[in-house]
Design an enzyme around this catalytic site. Structure first.
Site, short mmCIF file in Angstrom:
data_model
loop_
_atom_site.label_atom_id
_atom_site.label_comp_id
_atom_site.label_asym_id
_atom_site.label_seq_id
_atom_site.Cartn_x
_atom_site.Cartn_y
_atom_site.Cartn_z
N GLY A 175 0.82 -1.22 0.00
CA GLY A 175 0.00 0.00 0.00
C GLY A 175 0.85 1.26 0.00
N HIS A 221 -9.42 9.88 13.98
CA HIS A 221 -10.26 9.36 12.89
C HIS A 221 -11.69 9.07 13.34
CE1 HIS A 221 -6.14 8.05 11.18
NE2 HIS A 221 -6.45 9.24 10.76
P1 NAD Z 1 -3.10 1.16 2.67
O1 NAD Z 1 -4.57 1.32 2.76
O2 NAD Z 1 -2.41 1.72 1.48
O3 NAD Z 1 -2.73 -0.38 2.82
C1 NAD Z 1 -3.41 -1.28 2.10
C2 NAD Z 1 -2.45 -2.42 1.82
O4 NAD Z 1 -2.39 -3.27 2.95
C3 NAD Z 1 -2.93 -3.26 0.67
O5 NAD Z 1 -2.55 -2.67 -0.55
C4 NAD Z 1 -2.24 -4.56 0.98
O6 NAD Z 1 -0.92 -4.53 0.52
C5 NAD Z 1 -2.22 -4.60 2.48
N1 NAD Z 1 -3.31 -5.44 3.00
C6 NAD Z 1 -4.55 -5.05 3.31
N2 NAD Z 1 -5.27 -6.11 3.75
C7 NAD Z 1 -4.43 -7.17 3.74
C8 NAD Z 1 -4.55 -8.53 4.10
N3 NAD Z 1 -5.70 -9.01 4.56
N4 NAD Z 1 -3.48 -9.32 3.96
C9 NAD Z 1 -2.31 -8.84 3.53
N5 NAD Z 1 -2.12 -7.55 3.15
C10 NAD Z 1 -3.17 -6.75 3.27
O7 NAD Z 1 -2.48 1.68 4.03
P2 NAD Z 1 -1.39 2.82 4.20
O8 NAD Z 1 -1.97 4.10 3.72
O9 NAD Z 1 -0.10 2.33 3.67
O10 NAD Z 1 -1.36 2.90 5.77
C11 NAD Z 1 -0.67 1.94 6.56
C12 NAD Z 1 -0.95 2.29 7.98
O11 NAD Z 1 -0.58 3.64 8.23
C13 NAD Z 1 -2.41 2.21 8.40
O12 NAD Z 1 -2.43 1.83 9.75
C14 NAD Z 1 -2.89 3.63 8.28
O13 NAD Z 1 -4.01 3.91 9.11
C15 NAD Z 1 -1.67 4.38 8.74
N6 NAD Z 1 -1.61 5.77 8.25
C16 NAD Z 1 -1.57 6.03 6.93
C17 NAD Z 1 -1.43 7.34 6.51
C18 NAD Z 1 -1.32 7.69 5.05
O14 NAD Z 1 -1.19 8.86 4.74
N7 NAD Z 1 -1.32 6.75 4.14
C19 NAD Z 1 -1.35 8.38 7.44
C20 NAD Z 1 -1.39 8.07 8.80
C21 NAD Z 1 -1.50 6.75 9.19
#
Ligand code: NAD
Length: 386
Positions: free
Chosen positions: A10, A202
């Site tokens: 992700g 959130h």
């Molecule tokens: P994201 O939504 O991009 O991650 C999704 C990815 O997680 C998928 O593409 C897949 O690779 C993996 N995934 C999801 N379900 C899965 C499963 N069942 N099995 C295996 N892999 C699985 O998340 P992100 O934006 O990279 O965020 C990661 C963390 O950081 C989260 O906890 C999010 O809340 C936190 N966060 C993100 C941001 C941001 O700006 N992106 C900001 C603050 C906090």
């Protein structure tokens, strides 16, 4: 070269794929979800993944991407779970048989109760060091899958919990160099669980701005802004939730002298610590949200609801992650510490109905879906001493 495996494909995983190969690590990626491994491989083969930090760009080329843990986990000194918390359990379970003794396994961010879950699922793995980051260091969004991710903001410093604590001296400098960040040791995972501000921000904003609007639809331009839309009642709600966390931290500190409540920052203090140069008006909690450049333009999550119309989506990670892996964990700890959290309870009760789950029933954490959460009670912890 030491070997690092990133779990996930992700937004956060993309940033690490861009950064890590430039810092002396051999980088593999474990991406088992759907066809992500193939899509990542195609992008990576086309020149690597670029992270765009405003006018600066960093490109990294992972060595190998696989959906098979046997191909990428063995030999890893470091395993980074760059995943939403609801994917931690399945991932830990899948990688456990392939971990080397002494490997460090950590989550960014840890969210609540990561240590309870990791200890349970890695019980049979050889001696593993655990770590967790208090927050994701970046606000980031993929622009082209497997190729480019935009970093909208970088936090100035991030707290990290390490278990056993003695491993922090080696691990923190390595992680700091790898992520290009200042990292500070947190005393314990309990600190991280309480200091997880995502669990307040959130669900608090979803409740404040989304409650009672379940039937509303919006034109794209009218979808309410998430952080810039924080209004006085929502700011008050967030403040009260933060005050309840402070009360829990104080109650734990009164009985456990090793616990330092000052590591659990109140919400405004955390915003100012995390975004020292992004916030234009820091005079109040509301203005700190409304004027944070890293938050500009982000709107409430929506789903399509007819031609050119959108409805608020109550099933995204703002609730699906931050309730079972955030507020419910916190609520479980509050119960063990003997502290009432009426405002957090109200948010959990509203949110669990949106998620069609049941955690809190008549003021008790006995709902049918409690075992899907990382509350200490899920792991058989029913007394003080978590
Ligand atoms: P994201 O939504 O991009 O991650 C999704 C990815 O997680 C998928 O593409 C897949 O690779 C993996 N995934 C999801 N379900 C899965 C499963 N069942 N099995 C295996 N892999 C699985 O998340 P992100 O934006 O990279 O965020 C990661 C963390 O950081 C989260 O906890 C999010 O809340 C936190 N966060 C993100 C941001 C941001 O700006 N992106 C900001 C603050 C906090």
């Amino acid at each position: 070269m030491p070997k690092l495996t990133i779990c996930g494909g992700g937004n956060a995983a993309h940033v690490i794929m861009a950064l890590a190969p430039n810092t002396g690590w051999e980088v593999d990626v474990f991406a088992p979800l759907a066809n992500e491994a193939d899509r990542l491989q195609a992008g990576v083969a086309a020149g690597g993944v670029s992270a765009i930090f405003g006018d600066r760009q960093v490109t990294g080329q992972p060595r190998r991407v696989s959906a098979n843990p046997a191909e990428v986990i063995p030999g890893s000194e470091l395993v980074l779970l760059a995943l939403p918390a609801f994917a931690h359990g399945a991932t830990l379970q899948t990688i456990a048989p392939f971990l080397d003794a002494g490997a460090a396994v950590g989550a960014l961010p840890a969210r609540g109760g990561f240590d309870y879950q990791a200890r349970a699922l890695l019980a049979d793995a050889p001696a593993i060091n655990l770590f967790g980051l208090q927050t994701l260091p970046w606000a980031c969004r993929i622009i082209r899958y497997g190729q480019a991710v935009e970093v909208l903001g970088t936090k100035a410093g991030v707290d990290v919990a390490v278990s056993p604590v003695g491993q922090a001296d080696d691990l923190l400098p390595a992680l700091a160099a790898l992520l290009g960040l200042q990292l500070k040791p947190a005393a314990s995972f309990l600190t991280l669980t309480l200091a997880n501000t995502g669990q307040l921000i959130h669900p608090g904003i979803m409740y404040g701005l989304g409650r009672g609007r379940e039937a509303d639809t919006f034109a794209a331009a009218d979808i309410p802004l998430f952080y810039q839309g924080v209004d006085p009642p929502t700011a008050n709600l967030l403040q009260t939730m933060s005050d309840e966390v402070q009360a829990v931290a104080a109650a734990i500190a009164a009985r456990d002298t090793d616990f330092n409540p000052r590591e659990v920052l109140p919400l405004l203090g955390w915003l100012l610590h995390s975004y020292p140069t992004n916030i234009t008006d820091s005079s109040s909690l509301q203005s700190a949200f409304n004027t944070n450049r890293a938050y500009v333009g982000l709107r409430l999550p929506t789903r399509p609801a007819g031609p050119d119309r959108f409805a608020i989506d109550y099933t995204t990670r703002y609730l699906a992650e931050d309730i079972p892996f955030g507020l419910v964990v916190l609520r479980g700890i509050a119960e063990l510490a003997g502290v009432a959290t009426p405002t957090i309870d109200a948010v959990v009760i509203w949110a669990q109905a949106r998620l069609q789950k049941e955690y809190l029933v008549d003021g008790q954490l006995v709902g049918a879906h409690l075992s899907e959460t990382r509350a200490p009670q899920t792991y058989g912890i029913f007394g003080f001493g978590f």
